[in-house]
Write an enzyme that holds these catalytic residues in place. Structure first.
Site, mmCIF file in Angstrom:
data_model
loop_
_atom_site.group_PDB
_atom_site.id
_atom_site.type_symbol
_atom_site.label_atom_id
_atom_site.label_comp_id
_atom_site.label_asym_id
_atom_site.label_seq_id
_atom_site.Cartn_x
_atom_site.Cartn_y
_atom_site.Cartn_z
ATOM 1 C CG HIS A 199 45.229 -62.750 47.356
ATOM 2 N ND1 HIS A 199 45.208 -63.018 48.700
ATOM 3 C CD2 HIS A 199 44.007 -62.260 47.046
ATOM 4 C CE1 HIS A 199 44.004 -62.711 49.172
ATOM 5 N NE2 HIS A 199 43.260 -62.253 48.198
ATOM 6 C CD GLU B 131 42.073 -58.393 47.426
ATOM 7 O OE1 GLU B 131 40.886 -58.626 47.200
ATOM 8 O OE2 GLU B 131 42.907 -59.282 47.648
ATOM 9 N N GLY C 64 36.022 -62.175 47.431
ATOM 10 C CA GLY C 64 36.272 -63.529 47.911
ATOM 11 C C GLY C 64 34.957 -64.218 48.263
ATOM 12 N N GLY C 65 34.638 -64.228 49.545
ATOM 13 C CA GLY C 65 33.485 -64.968 50.069
ATOM 14 C C GLY C 65 32.196 -64.778 49.278
ATOM 15 C CD GLU D 20 43.735 -65.177 51.140
ATOM 16 O OE1 GLU D 20 43.589 -65.916 50.159
ATOM 17 O OE2 GLU D 20 42.792 -64.514 51.639
ATOM 18 C CG ASN E 7 40.618 -64.914 44.983
ATOM 19 O OD1 ASN E 7 40.780 -66.086 44.638
ATOM 20 N ND2 ASN E 7 41.435 -64.292 45.821
ATOM 21 C CD1 TRP E 8 34.935 -68.290 43.022
ATOM 22 C CD2 TRP E 8 35.098 -70.355 42.158
ATOM 23 N NE1 TRP E 8 33.839 -68.502 42.233
ATOM 24 C CE2 TRP E 8 33.909 -69.765 41.687
ATOM 25 C CE3 TRP E 8 35.396 -71.660 41.749
ATOM 26 C CZ2 TRP E 8 33.025 -70.427 40.835
ATOM 27 C CZ3 TRP E 8 34.523 -72.316 40.894
ATOM 28 C CH2 TRP E 8 33.343 -71.705 40.450
ATOM 29 C CE LYS E 9 40.167 -64.777 49.199
ATOM 30 N NZ LYS E 9 40.288 -64.045 50.447
ATOM 31 C CB SER F 51 34.671 -57.532 53.892
ATOM 32 O OG SER F 51 35.436 -58.412 54.703
ATOM 33 N N GLY G 291 38.230 -61.120 54.405
ATOM 34 C CA GLY G 291 37.607 -62.222 55.127
ATOM 35 C C GLY G 291 37.226 -61.886 56.564
HETATM 36 P P1 13P Z 1 36.734 -61.447 50.983
HETATM 37 O O1 13P Z 1 35.816 -60.814 49.954
HETATM 38 O O2 13P Z 1 36.299 -62.810 51.390
HETATM 39 O O3 13P Z 1 37.037 -60.521 52.103
HETATM 40 O O4 13P Z 1 38.129 -61.687 50.207
HETATM 41 C C1 13P Z 1 38.688 -60.635 49.526
HETATM 42 C C2 13P Z 1 39.829 -61.154 48.735
HETATM 43 O O5 13P Z 1 40.854 -61.525 49.290
HETATM 44 C C3 13P Z 1 39.683 -61.219 47.280
HETATM 45 O O6 13P Z 1 40.898 -61.493 46.660
#
Ligand code: 13P
Length: 257
Positions: free
Chosen positions: A99, A171, A238-239, A101, A13-15, A217, A177
């Site tokens: 998500h 999640e 994510g990251g 967010e 997930n590049w966000k 994470s 994050g």
């Molecule tokens: P991180 O892997 O950066 O914690 O993000 C997880 C996430 O929200 C994937 O959708």
């Protein structure tokens, strides 16, 4: 993972990261590092404007492209929004829905998540439905009740025959994050509870076949341990998904014999 019954899916997930011109170099590097993952499906979910570049860059590979959101309406006067058909027409296969967010910053609710799930399935897209508790909710001991409600609402009126297209991502918000991963046991406990909810709604055969990912994470160091859990069938990352070497190491962890 349980490859006998269900697909393992590693999804990035590049966000709100990466501009379109960065997509091809990323794809070339990832394809060189993970040319043909044998066991798992790999997905890269990108911002809307990067979708055409991502479809093109991964055309000759096994990597599927996902979007990060969609609008629940089929079409019409919704300025600035993107419909399921628009994504499907470009060749998008997956879409992240609900998500945390989006729930936190854009007011998405379990009810709007349900509408988006129907919109995605109606266009032939595979929804990756995100659920998860906050730290306060975990400390109050209401994680399982909360997740049960999120899953039941998200899947309301989804017929059994569409369930093979649905992916659930657990999640925990406190792990996103933050570098703070749920322990493999904590993550598996909730993924297993999610499967039990699906079993109560659709029966054992469908519950056994649904892919349930963990996200929060997840990285190249902890992926193997998380994926070794019986009810964790992949990751939403994510990251670490922004760095080809790290993302490919997670794909490798999902491909261990
Ligand atoms: P991180 O892997 O950066 O914690 O993000 C997880 C996430 O929200 C994937 O959708």
């Amino acid at each position: 993972m349980n490859r006998k019954y269900r697909k393992t899916i590693i999804a990035g997930n590049w966000k709100m990261n990466m501009v379109a011109s960065q997509v091809k170099p990323f794809a070339d590097e990832l394809k060189a590092l993970s040319p043909r993952p044998k066991w798992c499906e790999t997905v890269v979910c990108v911002p809307f404007v990067n979708v055409p570049a991502a479809i093109k860059a991964f055309k000759d590979s096994r990597v599927a492209i996902g979007a990060e959101n969609l609008n629940e309406n089929a079409k019409g006067a919704y300025t600035g929004e993107v419909s399921a058909d628009m994504l499907a027409d470009l060749g998008v296969k997956y879409v992240i829905i609900g998500h945390s967010e989006r729930r936190q910053y854009y007011g998405e609710t379990d009810i709007s998540v349900n509408k988006k799930v129907h919109a995605a399935l109606g266009a032939g897209l595979q929804p990756i439905v995100c659920v998860g508790e906050s730290l306060e909710q975990r400390e109050l001991g209401i994680t399982i009740e909360l997740i049960t409600l999120q899953v039941k609402t998200a899947l309301a009126n989804v017929p059994a025959e569409k369930m093979r297209k649905v992916v659930i991502a657990y999640e925990p918000i406190w792990a996103i994050g933050t570098g703070k991963t749920a322990t493999a046991e904590q993550a598996n406990e909730v993924c297993s509870a999610i499967r039990a909810v699906i079993r109560s709604l659709y029966g054992a055969r469908i519950a056994r076949a649904v892919t349930i990912q963990y996200g929060g994470s997840m990285n190249d160091k902890n992926a193997a341990e998380l994926l070794a859990q019986p009810d964790i069938d992949g990751g939403l990352i994510g990251g670490a998904s922004l760095v080809p070497a790290k993302f490919s190491a997670i794909i490798d962890a999902a491909n261990q014999e």
